[in-house]
Design a protein around this motif. Structure first.
Motif, PDB file in Angstrom:
ATOM      1  N   ILE A   1       0.822  -1.214   0.000  1.00  0.00           N
ATOM      2  CA  ILE A   1       0.000   0.000   0.000  1.00  0.00           C
ATOM      3  C   ILE A   1       0.852   1.259   0.000  1.00  0.00           C
ATOM      4  CG2 ILE A   1      -1.708   1.319   1.324  1.00  0.00           C
ATOM      5  CD1 ILE A   1      -2.776  -1.434   2.311  1.00  0.00           C
ATOM      6  N   ASP A   2       1.957   1.263   0.740  1.00  0.00           N
ATOM      7  CA  ASP A   2       2.763   2.477   0.873  1.00  0.00           C
ATOM      8  C   ASP A   2       3.941   2.546  -0.098  1.00  0.00           C
ATOM      9  OD1 ASP A   2       4.207   0.476   2.066  1.00  0.00           O
ATOM     10  OD2 ASP A   2       4.391   1.458   4.010  1.00  0.00           O
ATOM     11  N   GLY A   3       4.060   1.576  -0.985  1.00  0.00           N
ATOM     12  CA  GLY A   3       5.069   1.632  -2.035  1.00  0.00           C
ATOM     13  C   GLY A   3       6.504   1.475  -1.563  1.00  0.00           C
ATOM     14  N   ASP A   4       6.710   0.832  -0.400  1.00  0.00           N
ATOM     15  CA  ASP A   4       8.067   0.680   0.108  1.00  0.00           C
ATOM     16  C   ASP A   4       8.669  -0.694  -0.180  1.00  0.00           C
ATOM     17  OD1 ASP A   4       6.624  -0.874   1.863  1.00  0.00           O
ATOM     18  OD2 ASP A   4       7.333   0.122   3.678  1.00  0.00           O
ATOM     19  N   GLY A   5       7.960  -1.517  -0.961  1.00  0.00           N
ATOM     20  CA  GLY A   5       8.505  -2.799  -1.378  1.00  0.00           C
ATOM     21  C   GLY A   5       8.162  -3.981  -0.495  1.00  0.00           C
ATOM     22  N   ASP A   6       7.430  -3.766   0.600  1.00  0.00           N
ATOM     23  CA  ASP A   6       7.009  -4.897   1.423  1.00  0.00           C
ATOM     24  C   ASP A   6       5.490  -4.975   1.461  1.00  0.00           C
ATOM     25  OD1 ASP A   6       6.080  -3.087   3.413  1.00  0.00           O
ATOM     26  OD2 ASP A   6       8.012  -3.127   4.411  1.00  0.00           O
ATOM     27  N   ALA A   7       4.975  -6.058   1.973  1.00  0.00           N
ATOM     28  CA  ALA A   7       3.528  -6.286   1.980  1.00  0.00           C
ATOM     29  C   ALA A   7       2.888  -5.666   3.212  1.00  0.00           C
ATOM     30  CB  ALA A   7       3.235  -7.783   1.943  1.00  0.00           C
ATOM     31  N   ASP A   8       1.785  -4.975   2.997  1.00  0.00           N
ATOM     32  CA  ASP A   8       0.967  -4.403   4.053  1.00  0.00           C
ATOM     33  C   ASP A   8      -0.367  -5.145   4.064  1.00  0.00           C
ATOM     34  OD1 ASP A   8       2.904  -2.211   4.553  1.00  0.00           O
ATOM     35  OD2 ASP A   8       2.290  -1.565   2.553  1.00  0.00           O
ATOM     36  N   VAL A   9      -1.207  -4.860   5.044  1.00  0.00           N
ATOM     37  CA  VAL A   9      -2.481  -5.559   5.212  1.00  0.00           C
ATOM     38  C   VAL A   9      -3.603  -4.537   5.291  1.00  0.00           C
ATOM     39  CG1 VAL A   9      -3.811  -7.038   6.771  1.00  0.00           C
ATOM     40  CG2 VAL A   9      -1.395  -7.489   6.418  1.00  0.00           C
ATOM     41  N   ILE A  10      -4.729  -4.824   4.625  1.00  0.00           N
ATOM     42  CA  ILE A  10      -5.915  -3.984   4.711  1.00  0.00           C
ATOM     43  C   ILE A  10      -7.099  -4.882   5.058  1.00  0.00           C
ATOM     44  CG2 ILE A  10      -6.464  -4.134   2.243  1.00  0.00           C
ATOM     45  CD1 ILE A  10      -7.335  -1.150   2.452  1.00  0.00           C
TER      46      ILE A  10
ATOM     47  N   TRP B   1     -14.504   3.071  -3.922  1.00  0.00           N
ATOM     48  CA  TRP B   1     -13.059   2.921  -3.855  1.00  0.00           C
ATOM     49  C   TRP B   1     -12.439   4.192  -3.329  1.00  0.00           C
ATOM     50  CZ3 TRP B   1      -9.167   5.192  -7.093  1.00  0.00           C
ATOM     51  CH2 TRP B   1      -9.646   5.980  -8.146  1.00  0.00           C
ATOM     52  N   TRP B   2     -11.314   3.999  -2.664  1.00  0.00           N
ATOM     53  CA  TRP B   2     -10.546   5.109  -2.132  1.00  0.00           C
ATOM     54  C   TRP B   2      -9.241   5.181  -2.888  1.00  0.00           C
ATOM     55  CZ3 TRP B   2     -13.900   2.679   1.163  1.00  0.00           C
ATOM     56  CH2 TRP B   2     -14.688   3.504   1.949  1.00  0.00           C
ATOM     57  N   GLU B   3      -8.925   6.379  -3.375  1.00  0.00           N
ATOM     58  CA  GLU B   3      -7.687   6.572  -4.107  1.00  0.00           C
ATOM     59  C   GLU B   3      -6.519   6.731  -3.137  1.00  0.00           C
ATOM     60  OE1 GLU B   3      -5.603   9.669  -7.279  1.00  0.00           O
ATOM     61  OE2 GLU B   3      -7.599  10.119  -6.473  1.00  0.00           O
ATOM     62  N   ASN B   4      -5.449   6.043  -3.410  1.00  0.00           N
ATOM     63  CA  ASN B   4      -4.199   6.207  -2.686  1.00  0.00           C
ATOM     64  C   ASN B   4      -3.479   7.368  -3.370  1.00  0.00           C
ATOM     65  OD1 ASN B   4      -1.779   5.903  -1.321  1.00  0.00           O
ATOM     66  ND2 ASN B   4      -1.456   3.790  -1.913  1.00  0.00           N
ATOM     67  N   ALA B   5      -3.922   8.584  -3.070  1.00  0.00           N
ATOM     68  CA  ALA B   5      -3.530   9.764  -3.832  1.00  0.00           C
ATOM     69  C   ALA B   5      -2.042  10.070  -3.768  1.00  0.00           C
ATOM     70  CB  ALA B   5      -4.322  10.976  -3.355  1.00  0.00           C
ATOM     71  N   ASP B   6      -1.431   9.882  -2.596  1.00  0.00           N
ATOM     72  CA  ASP B   6      -0.017  10.226  -2.469  1.00  0.00           C
ATOM     73  C   ASP B   6       0.911   9.034  -2.681  1.00  0.00           C
ATOM     74  OD1 ASP B   6      -0.372   8.800  -0.154  1.00  0.00           O
ATOM     75  OD2 ASP B   6      -0.133  10.497   1.177  1.00  0.00           O
ATOM     76  N   GLY B   7       0.323   7.844  -2.884  1.00  0.00           N
ATOM     77  CA  GLY B   7       1.108   6.652  -3.158  1.00  0.00           C
ATOM     78  C   GLY B   7       1.731   6.000  -1.951  1.00  0.00           C
ATOM     79  N   ASN B   8       1.552   6.611  -0.763  1.00  0.00           N
ATOM     80  CA  ASN B   8       2.103   6.002   0.434  1.00  0.00           C
ATOM     81  C   ASN B   8       1.021   5.649   1.456  1.00  0.00           C
ATOM     82  OD1 ASN B   8       1.478   8.400   1.687  1.00  0.00           O
ATOM     83  ND2 ASN B   8       3.579   9.109   1.868  1.00  0.00           N
ATOM     84  N   GLY B   9      -0.243   5.684   1.032  1.00  0.00           N
ATOM     85  CA  GLY B   9      -1.350   5.266   1.871  1.00  0.00           C
ATOM     86  C   GLY B   9      -1.822   6.280   2.884  1.00  0.00           C
ATOM     87  N   GLU B  10      -1.283   7.490   2.856  1.00  0.00           N
ATOM     88  CA  GLU B  10      -1.647   8.484   3.859  1.00  0.00           C
ATOM     89  C   GLU B  10      -2.722   9.442   3.396  1.00  0.00           C
ATOM     90  OE1 GLU B  10       1.772  10.279   5.645  1.00  0.00           O
ATOM     91  OE2 GLU B  10       2.689   8.342   6.043  1.00  0.00           O
ATOM     92  N   SER B  11      -3.050   9.450   2.108  1.00  0.00           N
ATOM     93  CA  SER B  11      -4.161  10.308   1.638  1.00  0.00           C
ATOM     94  C   SER B  11      -4.756   9.746   0.358  1.00  0.00           C
ATOM     95  CB  SER B  11      -3.669  11.744   1.386  1.00  0.00           C
ATOM     96  OG  SER B  11      -2.768  11.781   0.314  1.00  0.00           O
TER      97      SER B  11
END
Length: 136
Positions: free
Chosen positions: A53-62, A126-136
């Motif tokens: 989700i945050d584009g840092d190369g590892d897996a996140d969970v939603i 749907w929610w857009e991951n506008a900043d690409g790091n999951g914060e907005s």
């Protein structure tokens, strides 16, 4: 998903249950089995998806949670599944009953957005991951 795929069996290793109210990472498929709790206070988790989700190369969970009207994601802060930080995304409004969640790049901007089925509202949003790091 970087090194995560080499170490974990994607969603097969993520366990979630409304009975215990925990989302955990179960590494029983690896050479050195461990269990790490992602969240011990979630109320009746319903649906879960894994992705970067945050584009840092590892897996996140939603996940969605029936007992908590909304959508939350957890950042894999250490990158190895041992440390997590939660972020509340939003909800579909009163009585929406968020049920299923998926991650996909819906707007073709190279990051994952969240797609949510609102059973009570009879809608898909749907929610857009506008900043690409999951914060907005």
């Amino acid at each position: 998903m970087g090194d995560w795929r080499n170490k974990f069996y994607e969603q097969q290793d993520i366990n979630y249950t409304g009975i215990t109210g925990q989302i955990s990472l179960d590494l029983t498929h690896t050479v050195d089995p461990h269990r790490y709790v992602i969240d011990s206070e979630i109320i009746e988790p319903e649906s879960l998806h894994v992705g970067d989700i945050d584009g840092d190369g590892d897996a996140d969970v939603i996940t969605t949670a029936y007992g908590q009207s909304g959508l939350t994601w957890w950042e894999n802060t250490a990158g190895d599944g041992t440390t997590w930080e939660s972020y509340y995304i939003g909800d579909g409004g009163s009585g929406s009953n968020p049920h299923y969640v998926w991650l996909a790049d819906l707007d073709n901007d190279d990051d994952l957005d969240a797609v949510l089925v609102l059973v009570g509202a009879g809608a898909i949003v749907w929610w857009e991951n506008a900043d690409g790091n999951g914060e907005s």
